[in-house]
Write an enzyme that holds these catalytic residues in place. Structure first.
Site, PDB file in Angstrom:
ATOM      1  N   TYR A  86      -9.021   6.498   9.521  1.00 29.46           N
ATOM      2  CA  TYR A  86      -9.673   6.514   8.486  1.00 29.46           C
ATOM      3  C   TYR A  86     -11.183   6.570   7.895  1.00 29.46           C
ATOM      4  O   TYR A  86     -12.075   6.580   6.978  1.00 29.46           O
ATOM      5  CB  TYR A  86      -9.307   4.748   7.132  1.00 29.46           C
ATOM      6  CG  TYR A  86      -8.401   4.848   6.989  1.00 29.46           C
ATOM      7  CD1 TYR A  86      -7.964   5.395   5.505  1.00 29.46           C
ATOM      8  CD2 TYR A  86      -7.185   3.306   6.947  1.00 29.46           C
ATOM      9  CE1 TYR A  86      -7.146   5.064   5.094  1.00 29.46           C
ATOM     10  CE2 TYR A  86      -6.433   4.171   6.373  1.00 29.46           C
ATOM     11  CZ  TYR A  86      -6.128   4.655   5.127  1.00 29.46           C
ATOM     12  OH  TYR A  86      -4.764   4.513   4.681  1.00 29.46           O
ATOM     13  N   CYS A 127     -11.227   4.389  -4.226  1.00 28.64           N
ATOM     14  CA  CYS A 127      -9.851   4.387  -3.370  1.00 28.64           C
ATOM     15  C   CYS A 127     -10.165   5.361  -2.053  1.00 28.64           C
ATOM     16  O   CYS A 127     -10.980   4.529  -0.395  1.00 28.64           O
ATOM     17  CB  CYS A 127      -8.172   4.719  -3.430  1.00 28.64           C
ATOM     18  SG  CYS A 127      -6.673   4.711  -1.799  1.00 28.64           S
ATOM     19  N   GLU A 161      -9.483  -1.942  -5.985  1.00 28.66           N
ATOM     20  CA  GLU A 161      -9.536  -2.311  -4.238  1.00 28.66           C
ATOM     21  C   GLU A 161     -10.066  -3.560  -3.535  1.00 28.66           C
ATOM     22  O   GLU A 161      -9.259  -4.552  -2.795  1.00 28.66           O
ATOM     23  CB  GLU A 161     -10.247  -2.065  -4.124  1.00 28.66           C
ATOM     24  CG  GLU A 161      -9.784   0.196  -3.856  1.00 28.66           C
ATOM     25  CD  GLU A 161      -8.713   0.528  -3.413  1.00 28.66           C
ATOM     26  OE1 GLU A 161      -9.012   0.073  -2.328  1.00 28.66           O
ATOM     27  OE2 GLU A 161      -8.092   1.292  -4.144  1.00 28.66           O
ATOM     28  N   ASP A 206       0.951  -1.312  -0.028  1.00 29.73           N
ATOM     29  CA  ASP A 206       0.097  -0.390   0.480  1.00 29.73           C
ATOM     30  C   ASP A 206       0.526   1.153  -0.181  1.00 29.73           C
ATOM     31  O   ASP A 206       0.409   2.164  -0.821  1.00 29.73           O
ATOM     32  CB  ASP A 206      -0.643   0.001   1.521  1.00 29.73           C
ATOM     33  CG  ASP A 206      -2.467   0.898   1.066  1.00 29.73           C
ATOM     34  OD1 ASP A 206      -3.112   0.936  -0.110  1.00 29.73           O
ATOM     35  OD2 ASP A 206      -2.635   1.458   2.340  1.00 29.73           O
ATOM     36  N   TYR A 225     -12.131   3.690   1.835  1.00 22.60           N
ATOM     37  CA  TYR A 225     -11.318   3.186   2.914  1.00 22.60           C
ATOM     38  C   TYR A 225     -12.012   4.024   4.176  1.00 22.60           C
ATOM     39  O   TYR A 225     -12.188   3.380   5.462  1.00 22.60           O
ATOM     40  CB  TYR A 225      -9.885   3.735   3.059  1.00 22.60           C
ATOM     41  CG  TYR A 225      -8.934   2.943   2.589  1.00 22.60           C
ATOM     42  CD1 TYR A 225      -8.317   2.412   3.022  1.00 22.60           C
ATOM     43  CD2 TYR A 225      -8.943   2.042   0.976  1.00 22.60           C
ATOM     44  CE1 TYR A 225      -7.536   1.414   3.397  1.00 22.60           C
ATOM     45  CE2 TYR A 225      -7.986   0.847   0.850  1.00 22.60           C
ATOM     46  CZ  TYR A 225      -7.278   0.891   1.421  1.00 22.60           C
ATOM     47  OH  TYR A 225      -6.072  -0.118   1.461  1.00 22.60           O
TER      48      TYR A 225
END
Length: 225
Positions: A166, A135, A208, A44, A139
């Site tokens: 997040y 993304c 994802e 990541d 998240y």
């Protein structure tokens, strides 16, 4: 209906699978093996490096200074703000960032970032937003789900800081700005444009899911430069 609501309808089943994914579930439970998290962090971190380049292309293709600043802020956020939590965890796991950058990109990481960069080279600002939005949005979606589901048992969870990042207000505010920008940008689309943009959004959402699958698999070989 806002365009972002339409986008969510296109991917809600995919995103629901994120919440049920063993990698995500075990982060919430605090039971995810650290070697899996370490592998995920490295990939990541490499992903965010390439992700920022897509936003940089947004700066190039933006029509106004306001838009240029918007994409520049996003690139900075990817390289500095979001990677900060990665760096802290990687240090705990014995992987300095300079060593992480020497690691090989796994196939999913390479394919996903290459796809976004190809979209940014051949498309315009709308296409760049569609490729990148899944993304940050997903998240935040995952972060809130994990926080609400496991908030009573987070104190002793090794992944507490990851979850909280997040799900926090700062991340919420960034996402709200992006959703508002997306709806303004896409308010007068043709039928063909709508179809094309939805396809990009769905494809990035599927990438994802591929990334979560990759993160949970046993590493086939050690990280090497």
């Amino acid at each position: 209906m806002k365009f972002t609501d339409c986008l969510f309808e296109e991917v809600k089943d995919i995103w629901e699978s994120y919440l049920n994914h063993p990698f995500v579930r075990e982060i919430g439970e605090g039971t995810l093996p650290k070697d899996k998290f370490k592998r995920y962090l490295i990939q990541d971190y490499l992903y965010l490096k390439e992700f920022a380049k897509v936003f940089a292309m947004g700066v190039i293709k933006a029509d106004t200074v306001k838009e240029m600043k918007f994409f520049n802020k996003a690139a900075k956020g990817s390289m500095e703000d979001e990677t900060a939590i990665h760096v802290e965890y990687m240090k705990k796991l014995g992987v300095p960032p300079i060593e992480a950058e020497k690691c090989k990109y796994e196939l999913v990481s390479s394919s996903y970032t290459s796809y976004m960069q190809a979209v940014s080279l051949t498309g315009g600002v709308k296409e760049i937003v569609m490729a990148t939005l899944p993304c940050n949005w997903s998240y935040n979606y995952i972060g809130h789900y994990l926080y609400e589901t496991y908030k009573d048992n987070l104190d002793n969870n090794y992944y507490k800081e990851w979850i909280e990042m997040y799900a926090d207000q700062e991340f919420d505010d960034v996402l709200i700005d992006w959703l508002e920008y997306t709806n303004e940008l896409c308010k007068d689309l043709t039928e063909d444009e709508t179809k094309k943009l939805k396809e990009i959004f769905v494809k990035s959402s599927l990438y994802e899911l591929d990334f979560w699958n990759m993160a949970y698999e046993e590493a086939k070989k050690k990280c090497q430069a």
